[in-house]
Design a protein around this motif. Structure first.
Motif, short mmCIF file in Angstrom:
data_model
loop_
_atom_site.label_atom_id
_atom_site.label_comp_id
_atom_site.label_asym_id
_atom_site.label_seq_id
_atom_site.Cartn_x
_atom_site.Cartn_y
_atom_site.Cartn_z
N SER A 13 0.83 -1.21 0.00
CA SER A 13 0.00 0.00 0.00
C SER A 13 0.86 1.26 0.00
CB SER A 13 -0.94 0.01 1.20
OG SER A 13 -0.22 -0.01 2.41
N GLY A 14 1.98 1.25 0.69
CA GLY A 14 2.88 2.40 0.67
C GLY A 14 3.49 2.62 -0.69
N ALA A 15 3.84 1.55 -1.37
CA ALA A 15 4.40 1.65 -2.72
C ALA A 15 3.38 2.25 -3.68
CB ALA A 15 4.87 0.29 -3.20
N THR A 16 2.13 1.86 -3.52
CA THR A 16 1.07 2.40 -4.39
C THR A 16 0.91 3.89 -4.16
OG1 THR A 16 -0.07 0.28 -4.31
CG2 THR A 16 -1.34 2.15 -5.04
N ALA A 17 0.94 4.34 -2.91
CA ALA A 17 0.82 5.76 -2.61
C ALA A 17 1.99 6.54 -3.21
CB ALA A 17 0.75 5.96 -1.10
N LEU A 22 4.17 10.13 -7.48
CA LEU A 22 5.06 10.37 -8.61
C LEU A 22 4.28 10.72 -9.87
CD1 LEU A 22 7.72 7.57 -8.09
CD2 LEU A 22 8.05 10.03 -7.85
N ILE A 23 3.17 10.04 -10.09
CA ILE A 23 2.33 10.34 -11.26
C ILE A 23 1.79 11.75 -11.16
CG2 ILE A 23 0.15 9.78 -12.41
CD1 ILE A 23 0.77 6.81 -11.72
N ALA A 24 1.32 12.15 -9.97
CA ALA A 24 0.80 13.51 -9.78
C ALA A 24 1.89 14.54 -10.01
CB ALA A 24 0.21 13.65 -8.38
N ALA A 25 3.10 14.26 -9.57
CA ALA A 25 4.21 15.19 -9.77
C ALA A 25 4.55 15.33 -11.25
CB ALA A 25 5.43 14.72 -9.00
N ILE A 26 4.55 14.23 -11.97
CA ILE A 26 4.85 14.26 -13.41
C ILE A 26 3.77 15.04 -14.16
CG2 ILE A 26 5.03 12.82 -15.49
CD1 ILE A 26 6.45 10.73 -13.68
N VAL A 27 2.52 14.82 -13.80
CA VAL A 27 1.42 15.56 -14.45
C VAL A 27 1.56 17.05 -14.14
CG1 VAL A 27 -1.08 15.93 -14.40
CG2 VAL A 27 -0.16 13.62 -14.54
#
Length: 56
Positions: A13-17, A22-27
């Motif tokens: 679950s921590g890895a998913t968060a 990271l996806i939000a930062a890239i966007v």
């Protein structure tokens, strides 16, 4: 103690968060880059609109 360590290793679950972060930062970086690229065109467009409204 082994059981606790085994559960910790299997818990993702921590890895998913982190991945979502990271996806939000890239966007976010993509949006900033796109706006920097379009800045000149947007200034020109809004300037033309502003001038057009002042003339009325």
């Amino acid at each position: 103690m082994k059981n606790i360590f085994a559960r910790f290793v299997k818990d993702e679950s921590g890895a998913t968060a982190i991945e979502y972060g990271l996806i939000a930062a890239i966007v976010g970086v993509g949006i900033i880059v796109a706006l920097q690229t379009l800045k000149g065109e947007l200034n020109t467009t809004f300037g033309a609109v502003s001038t057009g409204l002042k003339e009325r």
